[in-house]
Scaffold this active site. Structure first.
Site, PDB file in Angstrom:
ATOM      1  CD  GLU A   1       8.821 -10.486 -71.128  1.00  0.00           C
ATOM      2  OE1 GLU A   1       8.657  -9.652 -72.034  1.00  0.00           O
ATOM      3  OE2 GLU A   1       8.584 -10.232 -69.916  1.00  0.00           O
TER       4      GLU A   1
ATOM      5  CB  SER B   1       3.579 -11.958 -55.751  1.00  0.00           C
ATOM      6  OG  SER B   1       3.935 -13.327 -55.644  1.00  0.00           O
TER       7      SER B   1
ATOM      8  CE  LYS C   1       4.912 -11.467 -63.743  1.00  0.00           C
ATOM      9  NZ  LYS C   1       4.746 -12.558 -62.797  1.00  0.00           N
TER      10      LYS C   1
HETATM   11  C1  LIG Z   1       5.769 -13.349 -62.214  1.00  0.00           C
HETATM   12  C2  LIG Z   1       5.519 -13.621 -60.797  1.00  0.00           C
HETATM   13  C3  LIG Z   1       6.518 -13.431 -59.815  1.00  0.00           C
HETATM   14  C4  LIG Z   1       7.936 -13.083 -60.145  1.00  0.00           C
HETATM   15  O1  LIG Z   1       8.110 -11.888 -60.816  1.00  0.00           O
HETATM   16  P1  LIG Z   1       8.651 -10.573 -60.087  1.00  0.00           P
HETATM   17  O2  LIG Z   1       8.917  -9.651 -61.217  1.00  0.00           O
HETATM   18  O3  LIG Z   1       9.885 -10.960 -59.341  1.00  0.00           O
HETATM   19  O4  LIG Z   1       7.585 -10.101 -59.187  1.00  0.00           O
HETATM   20  C5  LIG Z   1       6.186 -13.604 -58.481  1.00  0.00           C
HETATM   21  N1  LIG Z   1       4.932 -13.989 -58.116  1.00  0.00           N
HETATM   22  C6  LIG Z   1       3.956 -14.186 -59.029  1.00  0.00           C
HETATM   23  C7  LIG Z   1       2.616 -14.618 -58.556  1.00  0.00           C
HETATM   24  C8  LIG Z   1       4.211 -14.016 -60.391  1.00  0.00           C
HETATM   25  O5  LIG Z   1       3.239 -14.231 -61.279  1.00  0.00           O
END
Ligand SMILES: *Cc1c(COP(=O)(O)O)cnc(C)c1O
Length: 395
Positions: A116, A382, A94
């Site tokens: 948000e 992610s 993020k």
């Molecule tokens: C917010 C989040 C996601 C999902 O959001 P995307 O916009 O689909 O990437 C996935 N993994 C993590 C660790 C997140 O914090």
């Protein structure tokens, strides 16, 4: 080679049949202004230098591409790599986007940012860069999510942000997003809206994609150095779709297979899931046209996922176009499969992933028999799993 345009979106903000701007008249001027600001910044060396510098010296980029040999052996594959967005400052991808947008906010001269948040990861990433830049920050969060993600509420507060509880609807991300848009309509003169995924009205899906593309650009370089060629298979989880498109975008014109994994929750047949692309239909939510979980009357349906970051009934318009074009495949795994995926990665590689990421890991194991043994595989990690430890620790 592929039936997709070389560059999306078009001049009107459409990715094929998806995207656009479905917003109150008062926001059209603000969105035009944002697009202009962004185009200028793209060709401004000083902006690009500031962005690169902050990504490197503050967020910790480039993140490693880790070879996962024990996981590969378990799957009977030669090469599996993990792109380590879990090692970014604040623990997820993020921050790549909030750094880009806070620099745009600074450039706009506006003194206040809003955001948000669902699980709180985007809220924390926004509060973090707002503190760093000395801008005031308000974050909308559903009351239900505030209860579920107390740690992130405390983090935002410690960073000096105000967390505004949203009590309407299901008191989750969908309602928090509606509330943030409402705030922006009212305070558009002095307020910059930092959106958290590749959703919302044009130009947001394009801007967030571009800022997240640093993930795929690094992978391309790192893979060339490690293996001398592009990867064959890319896998990422999909909530709104920002970490997935960030990995995929630089490879869209390559021959790589790409798979986005949604949350099947309690199962696709249970009605309790967040598999928007797998089970949704085109509709309009939060300013753009995209696949959407909706009932027969077009009412937006409740999403469910064990992972708060995937618990959203919409998805980015570019993913909708890539699905229709057949360029990216979308599939889903259940809550239980994701939990097993998280344990697998922890035990085999010493990495506790976020629950969102665990969906991508689980899918890799599930589809493994269909993958060539010598395929070069990349999974996007992610985020890290600290925020999910109470869920993981449940018997
Ligand atoms: C917010 C989040 C996601 C999902 O959001 P995307 O916009 O689909 O990437 C996935 N993994 C993590 C660790 C997140 O914090």
């Amino acid at each position: 080679m592929w039936n997709i345009p070389q560059s999306m979106p078009d001049l009107h903000g459409y990715f094929g049949a998806y995207g656009g701007r479905f917003v109150p008249e008062t926001l059209i001027g603000a969105l035009d202004e944002l697009e202009g600001l962004y185009r200028e910044a793209q060709s401004d060396d000083s902006f690009q230098r500031a962005l690169e510098d902050m990504l490197r010296t503050y967020a910790g980029r480039p993140t490693p591409l880790t070879r996962a040999d024990r996981l590969a052996r378990h799957l009977k594959k030669q090469r599996v790599y993990l792109k380590r967005e879990d090692l970014c400052h604040t623990g997820a991808h993020k921050i790549n986007n909030t750094i880009g947008q806070i620099l745009l906010a600074q450039r706009s001269g506006k003194s206040r940012v809003i955001a948000e948040t669902g699980a709180g990861q985007h809220g924390v990433a926004t509060a973090t860069v707002a503190a760093r830049m000395g801008l005031s920050c308000d974050v909308y969060m559903g009351e239900e999510d505030m209860e579920r993600q107390k740690l992130n509420v405390r983090r935002m507060e410690m960073l000096g942000a105000r967390v505004l509880p949203v009590r309407s609807g299901t008191r989750t991300l969908k309602d928090a997003t509606s509330e943030a848009i409402r705030d922006w309509v009212t305070n558009v003169r002095d307020t910059f809206y930092i959106i958290g995924s590749v959703v919302g009205p044009h130009p947001y899906p394009m801007i967030v994609r571009d800022f997240q593309s640093v993930i795929g650009l690094e992978v391309r370089e790192q893979m060339l150095r490690a293996e001398g060629r592009d990867p064959d298979l890319l896998i990422a989880c999909v909530g709104g779709g920002s970490n997935a498109i960030g990995l995929f975008a630089p490879f869209l014109q390559s021959s790589a297979t790409m798979i986005g994994i949604e949350a099947a929750g309690l199962g696709l047949e249970s009605g309790h899931h967040a598999a928007t692309l797998t089970r949704g239909l085109p509709g309009i939510l939060h300013g753009s046209r995209s696949y959407l979980l909706q009932d027969d009357d077009g009412q937006v349906q409740l999403a469910h996922s064990i992972s708060a970051g995937l618990d959203y009934p919409g998805v980015g318009p570019e993913h909708s176009a890539l699905k229709d074009a057949g360029r990216v495949t979308y599939d889903s795994v259940t809550d239980d499969e994701a939990l097993a995926g998280a344990r697998l990665l922890a035990r085999l590689e010493g990495i506790i992933p976020a629950l969102e990421t665990a969906h991508a890991i689980a899918y890799l194991e599930k589809m493994s028999p269909d993958i060539a043994d010598d395929a070069l595989i990349v999974v996007n990690v992610s985020g890290r799993g600290d925020k999910d430890m109470t869920t993981y620790a449940r018997p």
